[in-house]
Design an enzyme around this catalytic site. Structure first.
Site, PDB file in Angstrom:
ATOM      1  N   LYS A 116       0.806  -1.220   0.000  1.00 30.71           N
ATOM      2  CA  LYS A 116       0.000   0.000   0.000  1.00 30.71           C
ATOM      3  C   LYS A 116       0.839   1.269   0.000  1.00 30.71           C
ATOM      4  O   LYS A 116       0.395   2.312  -0.497  1.00 30.71           O
ATOM      5  CB  LYS A 116      -0.954  -0.012   1.186  1.00 30.71           C
ATOM      6  CG  LYS A 116      -2.019  -1.086   1.059  1.00 30.71           C
ATOM      7  CD  LYS A 116      -3.011  -0.972   2.183  1.00 30.71           C
ATOM      8  CE  LYS A 116      -4.188  -1.889   1.964  1.00 30.71           C
ATOM      9  NZ  LYS A 116      -5.243  -1.614   2.945  1.00 30.71           N
ATOM     10  N   GLY A 165      -9.809  -4.882   6.435  1.00 32.32           N
ATOM     11  CA  GLY A 165     -10.002  -4.068   7.631  1.00 32.32           C
ATOM     12  C   GLY A 165      -9.147  -4.492   8.819  1.00 32.32           C
ATOM     13  O   GLY A 165      -9.296  -3.957   9.916  1.00 32.32           O
ATOM     14  N   GLU A 200      -1.635   7.142   8.131  1.00 28.49           N
ATOM     15  CA  GLU A 200      -2.424   8.050   7.305  1.00 28.49           C
ATOM     16  C   GLU A 200      -3.121   9.031   8.222  1.00 28.49           C
ATOM     17  O   GLU A 200      -3.411   8.712   9.381  1.00 28.49           O
ATOM     18  CB  GLU A 200      -3.516   7.264   6.541  1.00 28.49           C
ATOM     19  CG  GLU A 200      -3.205   6.950   5.109  1.00 28.49           C
ATOM     20  CD  GLU A 200      -4.282   6.083   4.464  1.00 28.49           C
ATOM     21  OE1 GLU A 200      -4.001   5.559   3.394  1.00 28.49           O
ATOM     22  OE2 GLU A 200      -5.375   5.920   5.038  1.00 28.49           O
ATOM     23  N   GLU A 288      -6.576   3.108  -1.637  1.00 28.89           N
ATOM     24  CA  GLU A 288      -5.955   1.885  -2.141  1.00 28.89           C
ATOM     25  C   GLU A 288      -6.647   1.393  -3.400  1.00 28.89           C
ATOM     26  O   GLU A 288      -7.723   1.867  -3.758  1.00 28.89           O
ATOM     27  CB  GLU A 288      -5.960   0.784  -1.078  1.00 28.89           C
ATOM     28  CG  GLU A 288      -7.345   0.276  -0.738  1.00 28.89           C
ATOM     29  CD  GLU A 288      -7.323  -1.091  -0.045  1.00 28.89           C
ATOM     30  OE1 GLU A 288      -6.311  -1.792  -0.090  1.00 28.89           O
ATOM     31  OE2 GLU A 288      -8.372  -1.454   0.524  1.00 28.89           O
ATOM     32  N   ASN A 290      -8.025  -2.211  -5.212  1.00 28.52           N
ATOM     33  CA  ASN A 290      -8.276  -3.641  -5.120  1.00 28.52           C
ATOM     34  C   ASN A 290      -8.181  -4.207  -6.529  1.00 28.52           C
ATOM     35  O   ASN A 290      -9.025  -3.942  -7.379  1.00 28.52           O
ATOM     36  CB  ASN A 290      -9.638  -3.933  -4.492  1.00 28.52           C
ATOM     37  CG  ASN A 290      -9.604  -3.673  -2.990  1.00 28.52           C
ATOM     38  OD1 ASN A 290      -8.605  -3.962  -2.327  1.00 28.52           O
ATOM     39  ND2 ASN A 290     -10.656  -3.116  -2.454  1.00 28.52           N
ATOM     40  N   ARG A 292      -8.793  -6.741  -8.371  1.00 29.18           N
ATOM     41  CA  ARG A 292      -9.569  -7.981  -8.514  1.00 29.18           C
ATOM     42  C   ARG A 292     -11.045  -7.647  -8.631  1.00 29.18           C
ATOM     43  O   ARG A 292     -11.433  -6.497  -8.494  1.00 29.18           O
ATOM     44  CB  ARG A 292      -9.371  -8.837  -7.260  1.00 29.18           C
ATOM     45  CG  ARG A 292      -9.735  -8.047  -6.004  1.00 29.18           C
ATOM     46  CD  ARG A 292      -9.762  -8.903  -4.762  1.00 29.18           C
ATOM     47  NE  ARG A 292      -9.753  -8.111  -3.549  1.00 29.18           N
ATOM     48  CZ  ARG A 292     -10.812  -7.550  -2.991  1.00 29.18           C
ATOM     49  NH1 ARG A 292     -11.998  -7.660  -3.553  1.00 29.18           N
ATOM     50  NH2 ARG A 292     -10.713  -6.842  -1.884  1.00 29.18           N
ATOM     51  N   VAL A 295     -16.547  -8.042  -3.966  1.00 32.59           N
ATOM     52  CA  VAL A 295     -17.801  -8.601  -3.454  1.00 32.59           C
ATOM     53  C   VAL A 295     -18.983  -7.794  -4.002  1.00 32.59           C
ATOM     54  O   VAL A 295     -19.985  -8.344  -4.446  1.00 32.59           O
ATOM     55  CB  VAL A 295     -17.813  -8.556  -1.909  1.00 32.59           C
ATOM     56  CG1 VAL A 295     -19.148  -9.049  -1.368  1.00 32.59           C
ATOM     57  CG2 VAL A 295     -16.664  -9.371  -1.331  1.00 32.59           C
ATOM     58  N   ARG A 337     -25.042  -7.418   2.321  1.00 30.86           N
ATOM     59  CA  ARG A 337     -24.278  -8.641   2.555  1.00 30.86           C
ATOM     60  C   ARG A 337     -24.945  -9.419   3.677  1.00 30.86           C
ATOM     61  O   ARG A 337     -25.055  -8.912   4.802  1.00 30.86           O
ATOM     62  CB  ARG A 337     -22.845  -8.315   2.958  1.00 30.86           C
ATOM     63  CG  ARG A 337     -22.061  -7.601   1.891  1.00 30.86           C
ATOM     64  CD  ARG A 337     -20.590  -7.582   2.260  1.00 30.86           C
ATOM     65  NE  ARG A 337     -19.839  -6.734   1.357  1.00 30.86           N
ATOM     66  CZ  ARG A 337     -18.513  -6.723   1.286  1.00 30.86           C
ATOM     67  NH1 ARG A 337     -17.804  -7.502   2.084  1.00 30.86           N
ATOM     68  NH2 ARG A 337     -17.894  -5.926   0.440  1.00 30.86           N
TER      69      ARG A 337
HETATM   70  P1  ADP Z   1      -8.605  -2.723   3.829  1.00 31.84           P
HETATM   71  O1  ADP Z   1      -7.732  -2.948   2.649  1.00 31.84           O
HETATM   72  O2  ADP Z   1      -8.164  -3.460   5.053  1.00 31.84           O
HETATM   73  O3  ADP Z   1     -10.060  -2.894   3.510  1.00 31.84           O
HETATM   74  P2  ADP Z   1      -8.818   0.174   3.481  1.00 31.84           P
HETATM   75  O4  ADP Z   1      -7.638   1.027   3.348  1.00 31.84           O
HETATM   76  O5  ADP Z   1      -9.591  -0.146   2.250  1.00 31.84           O
HETATM   77  O6  ADP Z   1      -8.390  -1.187   4.215  1.00 31.84           O
HETATM   78  O7  ADP Z   1      -9.822   0.815   4.545  1.00 31.84           O
HETATM   79  C1  ADP Z   1     -10.988   0.147   4.960  1.00 31.84           C
HETATM   80  C2  ADP Z   1     -11.865   1.118   5.756  1.00 31.84           C
HETATM   81  O8  ADP Z   1     -11.153   1.600   6.907  1.00 31.84           O
HETATM   82  C3  ADP Z   1     -12.257   2.376   5.019  1.00 31.84           C
HETATM   83  O9  ADP Z   1     -13.378   2.202   4.201  1.00 31.84           O
HETATM   84  C4  ADP Z   1     -12.549   3.323   6.171  1.00 31.84           C
HETATM   85  O10 ADP Z   1     -13.792   3.055   6.788  1.00 31.84           O
HETATM   86  C5  ADP Z   1     -11.458   2.954   7.157  1.00 31.84           C
HETATM   87  N1  ADP Z   1     -10.262   3.786   6.895  1.00 31.84           N
HETATM   88  C6  ADP Z   1      -9.140   3.433   6.266  1.00 31.84           C
HETATM   89  N2  ADP Z   1      -8.254   4.454   6.210  1.00 31.84           N
HETATM   90  C7  ADP Z   1      -8.845   5.494   6.816  1.00 31.84           C
HETATM   91  C8  ADP Z   1      -8.451   6.849   7.084  1.00 31.84           C
HETATM   92  N3  ADP Z   1      -7.261   7.319   6.728  1.00 31.84           N
HETATM   93  N4  ADP Z   1      -9.347   7.644   7.732  1.00 31.84           N
HETATM   94  C9  ADP Z   1     -10.562   7.192   8.115  1.00 31.84           C
HETATM   95  N5  ADP Z   1     -10.973   5.922   7.900  1.00 31.84           N
HETATM   96  C10 ADP Z   1     -10.130   5.081   7.267  1.00 31.84           C
END
Ligand code: ADP
Length: 460
Positions: A116, A165, A200, A288, A290, A292, A295, A337
């Site tokens: 990432k 998550g 972040e 990020e 994904n 692929r 869901v 879901r």
């Molecule tokens: P994963 O790859 O584990 O799913 P993500 O980076 O896609 O992780 O983040 C998943 C969720 O976590 C986001 O949709 C949001 O709800 C929360 N999140 C991630 N980064 C942040 C951030 N910098 N600020 C607030 N919420 C965040």
């Protein structure tokens, strides 16, 4: 076209991929663990290969076992679905070494987006607005403190190789940084075998909005608009919709075009999702990619009419996308879901399905993707998602009404499911008004607990 596709997955997504193969007249091969011998996906394929015992590390996550099954069954392609090995550069490389088509991006792209920190840097170079963070892998406690200080609290600690998550901790202030860092490190190590973290800026009250793109082998792209995935439990999506109530057509077009350019800049191929957080002021921040199928892809299929899995297979077979460009959404779609979980504590609820009816699918606009059947078993070994109920309507109101009809007319007995929670969300005034943020469910759950006389803060 491809001749025989091995579906390296289980559950509803394995059936979904097989459905696309059937429409394209492509033969299917299922793989299953010993726990899944009687599972529907193993029976739905033209043939099935048992690849190992129940633990996923020894079956669905075993690259060598998947390749061996492909060789034995004479498959000319592997579709990984989502989860398991879907973003595995190792599987993509192993396929290439054997002359097997991997239905997904090339290994180099999978490696880039699997890291990432590297992904953030590449997307910034490609012109996307990236959420402020610490891009260097910060290792010493002093360096972590400095980085967090310069970002400004609250910050969020995330796993560099993370997903689902996990390995994520919100840090409200400097005093909480070190314990959060250590916990996230442990979690990341056990979940991903990689303890590296990054920081972040934490966006409170944000919306999760992601953009779907397809890119063919010639680099022609098709933007399929966005999905709103803000309703989450523990940073995992629970209910998704398209279009997002917070995205207008100019924003959709502008971001869609910028994302397509960024995807081409890194040699992206096949289907991909670019995830953003939208802050309260309306600005979008990349988090990020994904690399692929996701869901929640059905909501995009419902509003665009594009069969994303068929396009994945066509692209993998070397076919070109028609014309390229962008597709504007028609109407509105929502996905709920259905997880085999207690609807308040989210405790997993494996078991035997005593009864199961699909009458919720009666009438226009509803699609149910599931591998459930009466007498079937939900095993404790894998993800708790057992069905996806998707509703489409002329507008958001009609989609919501159809979803409520579908969920109330769907009976799943023998296990707990998230259906009661979905029904409560679907009648919540804030949800109905489109006033949502990623902490929606925490507020919602603690409110309902308070009303029921339960202590707040558990589950959520
Ligand atoms: P994963 O790859 O584990 O799913 P993500 O980076 O896609 O992780 O983040 C998943 C969720 O976590 C986001 O949709 C949001 O709800 C929360 N999140 C991630 N980064 C942040 C951030 N910098 N600020 C607030 N919420 C965040």
């Amino acid at each position: 076209m491809l001749k025989r596709v091995l579906v390296a997955n289980r559950g509803e997504v394995a059936l979904r991929v097989m459905a696309a193969c059937r429409e394209l007249d492509v033969e299917t091969v299922a793989v299953c663990s010993t726990a899944d011998r009687r599972a529907l996906h193993a029976q739905a394929a033209d043939r099935a290969v048992c690849i190992g015992p129940a633990p996923a590390e020894r079956s669905y996550l075993d690259v060598a076992a998947i390749i061996e099954a492909a060789r034995l069954s004479g498959a000319d392609a592997v579709h990984p679905g989502y989860g398991f090995l879907a973003e595995s550069a190792d599987l993509a490389e192993a396929c290439a070494a054997r002359g097997i088509v991997f239905v997904g991006p090339p290994p180099a792209v999978l490696r880039l987006f699997g890291d990432k920190v590297a992904a953030r840097a590449a997307m910034r170079r490609a012109g996307l607005p990236v959420l402020p963070g610490a891009e260097v892998s910060v290792e010493s406690p002093a360096a972590v403190h400095d980085a967090a200080q310069s970002l400004g609290y609250p910050v969020i600690v995330k796993a560099r190789g993370g997903g689902g998550g996990r390995g994520m901790r919100i840090v409200p202030d400097a005093a909480s940084l070190e314990p959060a860092w250590r916990t996230a490190q442990r979690e990341a190590q056990s979940a991903f075998g990689d303890s590296r973290l990054y920081l972040e800026r934490y966006l409170a009250a944000a919306r999760h909005i992601e953009f779907q793109v397809l890119v063919d082998g010639a680099g022609t792209s098709l933007s399929l608009g966005e999905r709103e995935c803000t309703i989450q439990r523990r940073h995992q999506k629970l209910l998704e919709e398209s279009p997002s109530p917070a995205v207008d057509e100019p924003t959709r077009r502008d971001l869609g075009a910028r994302i397509a350019r960024a995807a081409r800049a890194v040699g992206y191929r096949n289907a991909g999702t670019f995830e953003f957080l939208r802050d309260e002021g309306g600005a979008f921040h990349f988090i990020e990619v994904n690399a692929r199928l996701q869901v929640e892809h059905p909501v995009t299929e419902m509003v665009t009419g594009v069969d994303i899995v068929k396009e994945q297979l066509r692209i993998a077979a070397g076919q070109e996308l028609p014309g390229g460009g962008a597709s504007a959404p028609r109407g509105h779609a929502i996905e709920c879901r259905v997880n085999a979980e207690h609807p308040e504590t989210f405790r997993p609820s494996p078991g035997t399905i005593a009864a199961f009816t699909l009458q919720g699918g009666t009438g226009p606009g509803v699609r149910i993707d599931t591998d459930l059947r009466a007498g079937g078993v939900v095993t404790p070994h894998y993800d708790s998602l057992v069905a996806k109920v998707v509703a489409h309507g002329r507008d958001r109101g009609e989609a919501i009404a159809r979803m409520r009809r579908a969920l109330t007319m769907t009976v799943i007995a023998g296990i707990d499911t998230t259906i009661p929670l979905h029904l409560r969300i679907l009648s919540d005034p804030d949800f109905l008004a489109g006033r949502v943020s990623t902490d929606f469910l925490e507020r919602f759950a603690s409110g309902s607990r308070a009303a029921a006389g339960l202590p707040a803060g558990r589950g959520g």
